[in-house]
Design a protein around this motif. Structure first.
Motif, PDB file in Angstrom:
ATOM      1  N   PHE A 148      46.163  81.105  28.321  1.00  0.00           N
ATOM      2  CA  PHE A 148      47.314  81.467  29.014  1.00  0.00           C
ATOM      3  C   PHE A 148      48.596  80.916  28.795  1.00  0.00           C
ATOM      4  CE2 PHE A 148      43.315  83.350  30.943  1.00  0.00           C
ATOM      5  CZ  PHE A 148      43.607  84.787  31.106  1.00  0.00           C
ATOM      6  N   ASP A 149      48.451  79.638  28.823  1.00  0.00           N
ATOM      7  CA  ASP A 149      49.582  78.818  28.539  1.00  0.00           C
ATOM      8  C   ASP A 149      50.098  78.999  27.138  1.00  0.00           C
ATOM      9  OD1 ASP A 149      49.602  77.714  31.076  1.00  0.00           O
ATOM     10  OD2 ASP A 149      48.719  75.961  30.563  1.00  0.00           O
ATOM     11  N   LEU A 150      49.074  79.206  26.029  1.00  0.00           N
ATOM     12  CA  LEU A 150      49.692  79.375  24.973  1.00  0.00           C
ATOM     13  C   LEU A 150      50.543  80.674  24.587  1.00  0.00           C
ATOM     14  CD1 LEU A 150      49.854  78.670  21.735  1.00  0.00           C
ATOM     15  CD2 LEU A 150      47.688  80.071  21.528  1.00  0.00           C
ATOM     16  N   ILE A 151      50.068  81.690  25.187  1.00  0.00           N
ATOM     17  CA  ILE A 151      50.956  82.992  25.338  1.00  0.00           C
ATOM     18  C   ILE A 151      52.308  82.834  25.966  1.00  0.00           C
ATOM     19  CG2 ILE A 151      51.048  85.463  26.349  1.00  0.00           C
ATOM     20  CD1 ILE A 151      48.053  85.735  25.730  1.00  0.00           C
ATOM     21  N   GLN A 152      52.249  81.908  27.103  1.00  0.00           N
ATOM     22  CA  GLN A 152      53.348  81.725  27.726  1.00  0.00           C
ATOM     23  C   GLN A 152      54.229  80.935  26.704  1.00  0.00           C
ATOM     24  OE1 GLN A 152      53.970  82.902  31.377  1.00  0.00           O
ATOM     25  NE2 GLN A 152      56.140  82.553  30.489  1.00  0.00           N
ATOM     26  N   GLU A 153      53.892  79.922  26.054  1.00  0.00           N
ATOM     27  CA  GLU A 153      54.603  79.100  25.178  1.00  0.00           C
ATOM     28  C   GLU A 153      55.348  79.988  24.166  1.00  0.00           C
ATOM     29  OE1 GLU A 153      52.045  76.323  23.876  1.00  0.00           O
ATOM     30  OE2 GLU A 153      51.648  75.221  25.874  1.00  0.00           O
ATOM     31  N   ILE A 154      54.596  80.878  23.483  1.00  0.00           N
ATOM     32  CA  ILE A 154      54.809  81.899  22.338  1.00  0.00           C
ATOM     33  C   ILE A 154      56.044  82.594  22.829  1.00  0.00           C
ATOM     34  CG2 ILE A 154      54.283  83.509  20.872  1.00  0.00           C
ATOM     35  CD1 ILE A 154      51.524  82.319  20.939  1.00  0.00           C
ATOM     36  N   THR A 155      55.816  83.323  24.243  1.00  0.00           N
ATOM     37  CA  THR A 155      56.812  84.144  24.634  1.00  0.00           C
ATOM     38  C   THR A 155      58.057  83.261  24.852  1.00  0.00           C
ATOM     39  OG1 THR A 155      55.909  83.908  26.978  1.00  0.00           O
ATOM     40  CG2 THR A 155      55.213  85.827  25.613  1.00  0.00           C
ATOM     41  N   GLU A 156      58.034  82.428  25.260  1.00  0.00           N
ATOM     42  CA  GLU A 156      59.371  81.662  25.587  1.00  0.00           C
ATOM     43  C   GLU A 156      59.928  81.092  24.276  1.00  0.00           C
ATOM     44  OE1 GLU A 156      58.025  78.367  28.244  1.00  0.00           O
ATOM     45  OE2 GLU A 156      57.804  79.777  30.165  1.00  0.00           O
ATOM     46  N   HIS A 157      59.243  80.727  23.499  1.00  0.00           N
ATOM     47  CA  HIS A 157      59.701  80.073  22.069  1.00  0.00           C
ATOM     48  C   HIS A 157      60.461  81.220  21.243  1.00  0.00           C
ATOM     49  CE1 HIS A 157      59.934  77.442  18.639  1.00  0.00           C
ATOM     50  NE2 HIS A 157      59.616  78.383  17.851  1.00  0.00           N
ATOM     51  N   TYR A 158      59.955  82.192  21.348  1.00  0.00           N
ATOM     52  CA  TYR A 158      60.612  83.522  20.554  1.00  0.00           C
ATOM     53  C   TYR A 158      61.155  84.492  21.283  1.00  0.00           C
ATOM     54  CZ  TYR A 158      57.564  81.763  16.751  1.00  0.00           C
ATOM     55  OH  TYR A 158      57.321  80.756  15.487  1.00  0.00           O
ATOM     56  N   ALA A 159      61.528  84.024  22.708  1.00  0.00           N
ATOM     57  CA  ALA A 159      62.351  85.063  23.466  1.00  0.00           C
ATOM     58  C   ALA A 159      61.715  86.346  23.661  1.00  0.00           C
ATOM     59  CB  ALA A 159      63.890  84.806  23.347  1.00  0.00           C
ATOM     60  N   LEU A 160      60.397  86.503  24.010  1.00  0.00           N
ATOM     61  CA  LEU A 160      59.705  87.818  23.842  1.00  0.00           C
ATOM     62  C   LEU A 160      59.701  88.391  25.482  1.00  0.00           C
ATOM     63  CD1 LEU A 160      56.866  87.116  21.526  1.00  0.00           C
ATOM     64  CD2 LEU A 160      59.059  88.224  20.944  1.00  0.00           C
ATOM     65  N   ASP A 161      59.964  89.506  25.745  1.00  0.00           N
ATOM     66  CA  ASP A 161      59.851  90.146  26.932  1.00  0.00           C
ATOM     67  C   ASP A 161      58.495  90.951  26.992  1.00  0.00           C
ATOM     68  OD1 ASP A 161      59.788  91.520  29.580  1.00  0.00           O
ATOM     69  OD2 ASP A 161      61.710  92.514  29.009  1.00  0.00           O
ATOM     70  N   LEU A 162      57.576  90.642  27.604  1.00  0.00           N
ATOM     71  CA  LEU A 162      56.235  91.439  27.179  1.00  0.00           C
ATOM     72  C   LEU A 162      55.604  91.888  28.795  1.00  0.00           C
ATOM     73  CD1 LEU A 162      54.571  88.817  24.754  1.00  0.00           C
ATOM     74  CD2 LEU A 162      55.944  91.033  24.307  1.00  0.00           C
ATOM     75  N   ASP A 163      56.634  91.886  29.783  1.00  0.00           N
ATOM     76  CA  ASP A 163      56.014  92.322  31.130  1.00  0.00           C
ATOM     77  C   ASP A 163      54.707  91.576  31.506  1.00  0.00           C
ATOM     78  OD1 ASP A 163      58.018  93.906  31.645  1.00  0.00           O
ATOM     79  OD2 ASP A 163      56.878  95.938  31.283  1.00  0.00           O
ATOM     80  N   MET A 164      54.834  90.126  31.162  1.00  0.00           N
ATOM     81  CA  MET A 164      53.637  89.419  31.542  1.00  0.00           C
ATOM     82  C   MET A 164      53.521  89.005  32.886  1.00  0.00           C
ATOM     83  SD  MET A 164      52.276  85.881  29.610  1.00  0.00           S
ATOM     84  CE  MET A 164      50.806  84.974  30.244  1.00  0.00           C
ATOM     85  N   ARG A 165      52.407  89.009  33.691  1.00  0.00           N
ATOM     86  CA  ARG A 165      52.399  88.892  35.045  1.00  0.00           C
ATOM     87  C   ARG A 165      51.177  87.974  35.300  1.00  0.00           C
ATOM     88  NH1 ARG A 165      53.341  94.427  38.056  1.00  0.00           N
ATOM     89  NH2 ARG A 165      55.246  95.123  36.740  1.00  0.00           N
ATOM     90  N   ARG A 166      51.042  86.943  36.082  1.00  0.00           N
ATOM     91  CA  ARG A 166      49.936  86.203  36.529  1.00  0.00           C
ATOM     92  C   ARG A 166      49.356  86.681  37.857  1.00  0.00           C
ATOM     93  NH1 ARG A 166      49.031  81.112  34.254  1.00  0.00           N
ATOM     94  NH2 ARG A 166      49.872  81.046  32.103  1.00  0.00           N
TER      95      ARG A 166
END
Length: 477
Positions: A148-166
């Protein structure tokens, strides 16, 4: 390598745009749209599914029509292929990705979008049973917080909006299932994870406005995401790092040669000098004849109309939900006050009419107080399962490594992304995470693909009979 490719970042739209799909004519799955929403016959014949219909227009990539060479070829444009390619490109490995249809057009862009820990059907208890304590802790961490942290890191690094919620709920449909959920939470605490809290019959209603459930488990690690947006986001990062993608380029043959591995498509050939990754999910056996450890099955998802009063009237805390019935229901809120709802796994693909009727019957069972809900979109998907329930990870090859991963049983968005990183790490000899996964033994399934239309209904019938005899025992398919 040929000329540089460019790609725009995937952007989520405010709501559905009912339009024709971008998937190629070879796509085996179907998409359905409510004819009350669309008049265009072309759209009705080949509509986009919800994920496509809520993303900005996406560039299509050319087919491979020449011969070339690179360090690594990744076969498959889903989450595993896109993640592996991204991580290889971040380390400067010259990589080409081949997709037989369109990026994300298979399971990775057609699933329920739920993020849950575990290795396919292996949750904490199964991992404890199959590894010593230290390795079990390590594998659980790999398949949970690291994923889960890896997906968070990728979305932040590439500035992606993916509607991710915990936040994720498992809702118990029988009081006896609370005991199984409690044991599962205890197993996770044993491995150092205290992210699960057991809910009683009153507290579960703070999260789900339904009288169907007797309690449940709230998992702070789990969550939800726009899965096709994630797949395209990984590809965006890969191309930004200099990677190359070819769509409509089905791999017909893989052959070990003196210089590495030869990858052949209908109109081109690539020499992979240092390695190959097979990220083709339930069709791995077509390229590796000696790997036959999975059975395919078909799954179905739909999206409702905007909920009158808002989706919080049904899901007050907006968390994704699994339940504990034999054939699980899963659902979650999505944009514009809609609910995405999925369920069922079959040995033969159902048609859209049967699926819509089934999903609506389940929605009405959970929320009988609402007669204003209907489906506006639905689609099919294909996944695969292994006999032991864990993902099958293999490293083969003589001149150069050939990595193959399959058998997800419909679970594992986050873990798929994490395994892509593990393949990169193994390729560069950074750690032995992939070796840990590959140490899990898998048995071949004789005639599994041919027998799936019979074996899966039979297995479900037997499990269903056991469920009736001991309804308090939690068995999910």
């Amino acid at each position: 390598m040929n000329t540089e490719q460019k790609l725009e970042k995937p952007i989520l739209t405010e709501d559905v745009t009912f339009r024709k799909t971008d998937e190629g004519p070879k796509q085996e799955e179907w998409n359905w749209v409510d004819s009350r929403q669309v008049q265009d016959e072309d759209v009705l014949a080949r509509p986009a599914n919800y994920y496509e219909a809520t993303l900005s227009p996406w560039k299509t990539f050319p087919a491979l029509e020449h011969d070339c060479e690179c360090d690594v070829v990744v076969v498959g444009g889903g989450l595993l292929g896109a993640s592996t390619a991204l991580h290889l490109s971040e380390s400067g490995v010259e990589t080409i990705l081949l997709e037989k249809n369109k990026v994300g057009s298979a399971a990775s862009g057609r699933n329920g979008g739920q993020l849950t820990p575990g290795l396919a059907r292996w949750e904490a208890e199964s991992i404890i049973e199959n590894f010593d304590y230290d390795e079990a802790c390590r594998l659980w961490k790999f398949t949970s917080i690291e994923s889960f942290d890896l997906i968070q890191e990728i979305t932040e690094h590439y500035a992606l909006d993916l509607d991710m919620r915990r936040g994720h709920l498992t809702a118990a449909i029988h009081p006896g299932h609370i005991n199984a959920l409690t044991v599962g939470a205890d197993a996770r605490r044993y491995l150092g994870d205290d992210s699960v809290r057991i809910l009683g019959p009153y507290e579960i209603r703070d999260h789900i406005n339904s009288e169907l459930y007797y309690g449940g488990a709230l998992d702070k690690i789990g969550g939800q995401i726009h899965s096709l947006g994630l797949t395209r986001g990984l590809i965006y990062g890969f191309v930004k790092n200099g990677g190359h993608v070819y769509e409509d380029s089905e791999v017909l043959k893989i052959e070990t040669v003196s210089e590495g591995v030869s990858i052949e498509t209908a109109q081109g050939k690539i020499l992979a000098k240092k390695g190959v990754v097979l990220a083709v999910h339930h069709t791995t056996f077509q390229l590796l004849s000696d790997v036959n450890s999975t059975i395919p099955f078909y799954t179905y998802v739909g999206v409702t109309n905007p909920i009158e009063g808002g989706s919080k009237t049904l899901l007050p805390t907006q968390m994704a939900v699994y339940d504990t019935q034999l054939q699980i229901d899963y659902y979650r809120p999505v944009r514009k006050e809609r609910i995405l709802f999925g369920g069922q796994g079959t040995g033969m693909r159902w048609n859209s009419d049967k699926v819509v009727d089934y999903l609506m019957s389940r929605i009405k069972t959970i929320f009988p107080q609402r007669d204003d809900i209907h489906l506006e979109l639905a689609w099919s998907g294909t996944t695969d399962l292994t006999l032991n329930g864990a993902v099958d990870c293999r490293k083969l090859g003589e001149k150069a490594p050939i990595y193959a991963v399959h058998g997800w049983s419909g679970h594992g968005i986050a873990q798929t992304v994490r395994i892509g990183k593990a393949i990169r790490d193994d390729f560069l000899k950074l750690n032995d995470d992939f070796e840990m996964l590959a140490s899990i033994e898998h048995r071949s399934i004789l005639m599994g693909r041919q027998l799936a239309p019979v074996a899966i209904p039979l297995a479900k019938s037997l499990l269903g009979l056991g469920n009736k005899i001991t309804p308090g025992k939690m068995i999910s398919f």
